[in-house]
Design a protein around this motif. Structure first.
Motif, PDB file in Angstrom:
ATOM      1  N   PRO A  65       0.843  -1.187   0.000  1.00 13.53           N
ATOM      2  CA  PRO A  65       0.000   0.000   0.000  1.00 13.53           C
ATOM      3  C   PRO A  65       0.872   1.229   0.000  1.00 13.53           C
ATOM      4  CG  PRO A  65      -0.683  -1.544   1.681  1.00 13.53           C
ATOM      5  CD  PRO A  65       0.514  -2.112   1.037  1.00 13.53           C
ATOM      6  N   SER A 111      -6.385  -0.790   3.826  1.00 11.92           N
ATOM      7  CA  SER A 111      -5.459  -1.900   4.021  1.00 11.92           C
ATOM      8  C   SER A 111      -4.842  -1.811   5.412  1.00 11.92           C
ATOM      9  CB  SER A 111      -4.352  -1.844   2.974  1.00 11.92           C
ATOM     10  OG  SER A 111      -3.542  -0.699   3.192  1.00 11.92           O
ATOM     11  N   ASP A 173      -4.095   4.043  -0.237  1.00 12.25           N
ATOM     12  CA  ASP A 173      -4.644   2.853  -0.904  1.00 12.25           C
ATOM     13  C   ASP A 173      -5.115   3.139  -2.334  1.00 12.25           C
ATOM     14  OD1 ASP A 173      -4.199   1.144   1.174  1.00 12.25           O
ATOM     15  OD2 ASP A 173      -6.199   1.332   2.037  1.00 12.25           O
TER      16      ASP A 173
END
Length: 478
Positions: A65, A111, A173
């Motif tokens: 990420p 995430s 993200d």
């Protein structure tokens, strides 16, 4: 509008940076960290387990990420550019800083790394100045050779560091947008003189400062998330810079050929680059003056590409604006500036017949004028509606030019909107709709753009058809 820079730094790493955020393969490219002053008392080195996590993160693997893009140092002035590769072909939609996603519609769950990164940022927000100061203290204590890459007066860019961090973290993200942004950032940082080996030093000091000031939430898992994020970010930037080096110089020299003072604080500055400079109407570039070495600011091109190769910029001198005041009050024909590579996403899609709805405020009329010229040169009789906003009639410094264009092109309508608070511009746009078949372009002060975007969304223009580069303006110093 100048690009963001890195963040903070402190302890938690070895002082030589070995093993930290080591690029996969050091291609020839840019980057370093930002700096600032302060005292530096380093803390305990990272643990052996942390070193193992960092080594693993540095190995080739699928991108983790993404998080904030650490920015590179500023360039050194002098030393003319050596024979550079041919100039780059302009890109239709070079990445601009990621635009905030609509708050009302979260599309996916964050995430695990994004959650940890954002938790860290929430923790350091109240002490942002200390984080920044400590980062630079660490960077220049541990890596004194990097000091020469930065401006002599660091106070002019320290505030951009945290803002760059916050914007990047907000989109950690949003890989599709952030990767394009980071590639553009990596290419742009070539002009600062950054090299692949600078990235580990920045990462080391970044982790050090975060671990010191986010100690309440910092643990091995958080550190690993930041290492993965920074490693991914730096590799994207390094690879993009290496690719760009094969086809473009790091900067262009440009001689001032005319200086037209339109008002007491607005000038139109025209320059001649020392070699071909490809760009697209609606884009912008970074510019450095001889009066303030290694301090770069962004300015939009005020015309479409011209046969004579000249470039024009509209510059407004703002309080404490180092570069803007130099350009308005000191620049004269014969002075030599430096230009970075072109960037920006506010360009026209010539494969469609959609109309253009353009909102320009103040000197933001410069790229709007370039877009009008671009449409005219392509010979498509698509409607173009320009709303030219200003606080007073005096501030409509380029209205005569726009009205002449309107007389020449029947498909163009120019509507000046004068308002002290700039609140009427969105209202005027609503009044003259509907705009269902139009692509919207906004350029001007950040507040005007925010209001304009809100107004355009309210009247049903999809977000994908609204173009502006204002996020970078928000993080730029004047």
């Amino acid at each position: 509008m100048d690009a963001p820079t890195t963040m903070s730094a402190d302890d938690g790493t070895s002082s030589d940076g070995s093993g930290w955020f080591t690029p996969r393969k050091p291609p020839q490219g840019p980057e370093g960290g930002e700096r600032q002053s302060s005292d530096a008392s380093t803390q305990a080195p990272a643990t052996e387990q942390a070193d193992k996590r960092i080594s693993a993160a540095a190995a080739p693997q699928a991108p983790a990420p993404q998080a904030p893009a650490p920015q590179a140092p500023a360039p050194q002035t002098s030393s003319p550019q050596s024979a550079a590769p041919q100039a780059p072909a302009p890109q239709p939609h070079p990445a601009s800083p990621p635009k905030p996603a609509p708050a009302a519609k979260p599309t996916r769950k964050a995430s695990p790394d994004a959650v940890l990164v954002q938790r860290t940022m929430a923790e350091i927000a109240p002490v942002a100045d200390k984080v920044t100061s400590y980062f630079y203290a660490l960077l220049f204590t541990r890596h004194p050779d990097l000091r020469a890459l930065f401006p002599a007066a660091m106070d002019v860019q320290r505030d951009r560091i945290l803002k760059a961090l916050l914007i990047s973290a907000e989109h950690i993200d949003h890989t599709d947008v952030l990767v394009a942004y980071l590639k553009n950032l990596g290419r742009g940082h070539r002009k600062y003189g950054t090299q692949p080996e600078h990235y580990p030093a920045v990462g080391e000091c970044l982790i050090g400062s975060l671990s010191r000031y986010a100690s309440a939430v910092w643990d091995e898992e958080t550190e690993a998330a930041w290492v993965r994020t920074y490693t991914t970010i730096s590799q994207i930037m390094i690879d993009a810079a290496a690719e760009d080096e094969l086809r473009a110089p790091a900067w262009w020299f440009a001689e001032v050929v005319s200086h037209d003072l339109r008002t007491s604080d607005i000038a139109v500055v025209t320059v001649r680059p020392d070699q071909p400079y490809p760009f697209l109407a609606g884009q912008y570039t970074s510019l450095e003056t001889p009066w303030w070495p290694r301090i770069w600011r962004h300015y939009s091109f005020a015309s479409a590409p011209r046969p004579d190769g000249l470039l024009s910029f509209h510059v407004k001198a703002v309080p404490a604006g180092w570069v803007s005041n130099a350009l308005v009050h000191h620049a004269r024909p014969g002075d030599v500036l430096r230009l970075g590579a072109p960037a920006g996403s506010m360009t026209v899609d010539h494969t469609t017949d959609s109309g253009l709805l353009c909102l320009g405020g103040g000197t933001g009329i410069a790229p709007i004028k370039a877009l009008v010229e671009d449409v005219a040169e392509h010979g498509r009789r698509r409607p173009v509606e320009v709303f030219y906003g200003a606080r007073t009639d005096h501030d409509l410094y380029d209205i005569d030019t726009m009205l002449r264009l309107q007389q020449t092109h029947p498909w163009l309508a120019v509507r000046p909107v004068v308002d002290q608070r700039r609140a009427q511009l969105p209202d005027a746009v609503r009044e003259y709709g509907p705009w269902n078949e139009y692509d919207a372009y906004l350029s001007g002060p950040p507040g005007m753009i925010r209001n304009g975007v809100d107004a355009l969304r309210d009247i049903g223009i999809p977000e994908g058809r609204i173009r502006h580069d204002s996020v970078e303006e928000l993080i730029a110093a004047p």
